[in-house]
Every structure is written in C-alpha cells, then in structure tokens.
Write an enzyme that holds these catalytic residues in place. Structure first.
Site, PDB file in Angstrom:
ATOM      1  N   LYS A  49       8.587  -5.047 -92.437  1.00  0.00           N
ATOM      2  CA  LYS A  49       8.568  -6.983 -92.076  1.00  0.00           C
ATOM      3  C   LYS A  49       7.515  -7.281 -91.409  1.00  0.00           C
ATOM      4  O   LYS A  49       6.747  -6.553 -90.380  1.00  0.00           O
ATOM      5  CB  LYS A  49       9.928  -6.621 -90.781  1.00  0.00           C
ATOM      6  CG  LYS A  49      10.673  -7.951 -91.046  1.00  0.00           C
ATOM      7  CD  LYS A  49      11.631  -7.673 -90.481  1.00  0.00           C
ATOM      8  CE  LYS A  49      12.473  -9.272 -89.958  1.00  0.00           C
ATOM      9  NZ  LYS A  49      13.665  -8.795 -88.932  1.00  0.00           N
TER      10      LYS A  49
HETATM   11  C1  E4P Z   1      16.365 -10.972 -88.786  1.00  0.00           C
HETATM   12  O1  E4P Z   1      15.639 -10.737 -89.585  1.00  0.00           O
HETATM   13  C2  E4P Z   1      15.630 -11.394 -87.480  1.00  0.00           C
HETATM   14  O2  E4P Z   1      14.894 -10.088 -86.616  1.00  0.00           O
HETATM   15  C3  E4P Z   1      17.030 -11.663 -86.168  1.00  0.00           C
HETATM   16  O3  E4P Z   1      17.532 -12.210 -87.883  1.00  0.00           O
HETATM   17  C4  E4P Z   1      16.480 -12.439 -85.254  1.00  0.00           C
HETATM   18  O4  E4P Z   1      18.393 -13.373 -85.462  1.00  0.00           O
HETATM   19  P1  E4P Z   1      18.201 -14.003 -83.896  1.00  0.00           P
HETATM   20  O5  E4P Z   1      17.370 -15.265 -83.891  1.00  0.00           O
HETATM   21  O6  E4P Z   1      19.997 -14.469 -83.752  1.00  0.00           O
HETATM   22  O7  E4P Z   1      17.671 -13.229 -82.120  1.00  0.00           O
END
Ligand code: E4P
Length: 218
Positions: free
Chosen positions: A87
C-alpha cells in the site's frame, strides 16, 4: 463486488472469514497502532498472522515517503507472503514507486485518494488497487460516492485495469452505494458488513414463524 475487512484485529478478521464473505484485508498504520502492534519484528509477524488467516489479498502500508524508502520497504513487505499487496500513498514518489513495482510484478494499492485526477495517475502507473476514501470525503461535506462513480466512469472509458477499492467506509449504506456506484471492492469495518443483515421486518417475520411453529408443535 468483493468484500475486504478494514482492520488489523485478528479476531474480527477470523469472524469475517467464518461469516463466509471475506475476500481480503486492508490495514494502515493507524489500524496497526490501534491493535498495539509496533516495532519492525512485531509488525512483520502480525502481517504474517493475517496472511495465514486470509487467502485473499492483504494490503500492508509503507511508512516511507521518499522513493528509495518506499521501494525498500515495499520489496521487503512483498516477501512476507504471496498475498501481500504493497500500500503506497498518493504522492509523487509514491506514483513513481508504483510504476517501479508494476514493472517488477509487485502488486500495489494506491491509498489516500481523494480526486479523479489522482485516480488517473495511479491507473497510469499500473496500481492493482485504488483506494478512494469515501467517508473522509463525506466528512468535509463533499460527495464520496460521486467520486467513486466518476472514477468508475473514467476507468471504463479508458479501459484501465486498476480495481476501485472503496475505502473509509463508515456504515452499511456506504457499502450498498459503493456497489451501485461501480466499486470493484469495498473495504469496511466488520460492523458495517454486519449492518447489511439488519431489517426489522426480517426480525418480526422470523419471530412470527418461530411462534407459529411452536404453537402448532406444542
Ligand atoms: C483503508 O484502506 C483505509 O486506510 C481506511 O479505510 C481509512 O478509513 P478511515 O477514514 O475510517 O480512517
């Protein structure tokens, strides 16, 4: 639409898997910290533990923000398990690193995406997954679902193969709307997935069926 769970909590990952609908996992540094996972060795063994539970893809996020740092970290993360996806944040060095990973056959998830322009760049670089954060867009009174729909339209017109992974999901309605808006995958907390089950008429109907059965059968 595939279902990923957005957590580093092993119990929740196991519960989603047992539920029979789990296609993958996404994590981020905040989610790892929430589980109290810190230090390179602990982080490494936690990713391995997640990958042992789940057959599908598991996103592991880099912390570096410079090109060489992202490459070094991503190449290391990719060795931890065959289902690890690196990622990478939507920054200039991140896009450059995604291009490199694509050329080496390392799969990527481009994260922190908030615009269609960013989505085009990530697709051009060959990202496997694109993570638009719909909840955080909604939080600032913009329209997260309109962003998903716009990216889906552009990707279809251009024939981009990058899969749209709707992230930052806050509730069950986000899941339904993401499906309608053209997301390929939704990543969400277990509570949002379980929220899809709920309907008062289902509960009332089941209670009546069971009561009628009990009356008839003593
Ligand atoms: C996933 O890939 C993201 O990092 C995550 O969904 C972010 O979510 P949040 O905005 O609730 O922190």
């Amino acid at each position: 639409m595939k279902f990923f769970i957005d957590t580093a909590n092993l119990d929740q990952i196991k519960e989603a898997k047992d539920f029979g609908i789990l296609d993958g996992v996404t994590t981020n540094p905040s989610l790892m910290a929430k589980e109290g996972i810190s230090g390179a060795k602990n982080i490494e063994s936690h990713y391995k533990a997640i990958c042992e539970i789940v057959d599908g893809d598991v996103s592991a996020e880099v912390i570096s923000t410079d090109y060489q740092g992202i490459i070094d970290e991503g190449e290391y993360l990719a060795t931890l398990a065959p289902n690890i996806v690196v990622k990478v944040p939507m920054i200039k060095d991140g896009i450059k690193a995604i291009s490199y990973f694509t050329s080496k056959g390392i799969r990527t998830n481009c994260t922190l995406v908030f615009s269609s322009g960013q989505a085009i760049l990530a697709a051009k670089a060959g990202a496997t997954y694109l993570s638009p954060f719909i909840g955080r867009v909604d939080d600032i009174t913009w329209d997260g679902m309109a962003l998903i729909a716009d990216i889906a339209e552009i990707y279809a017109i251009q024939g981009y193969e990058t899969e749209i992974l709707a992230a930052s999901v806050r509730n069950a309605k986000h899941i339904v709307d993401a499906a309608r808006s053209g997301a390929d995958i939704v990543t969400c907390p277990l509570s949002s997935i379980l929220g899809l089950l709920k309907h008062p008429l289902t509960e009332i109907g089941l209670a009546k069926f069971l009561a009628d059965h009990a009356k008839a059968n003593g």
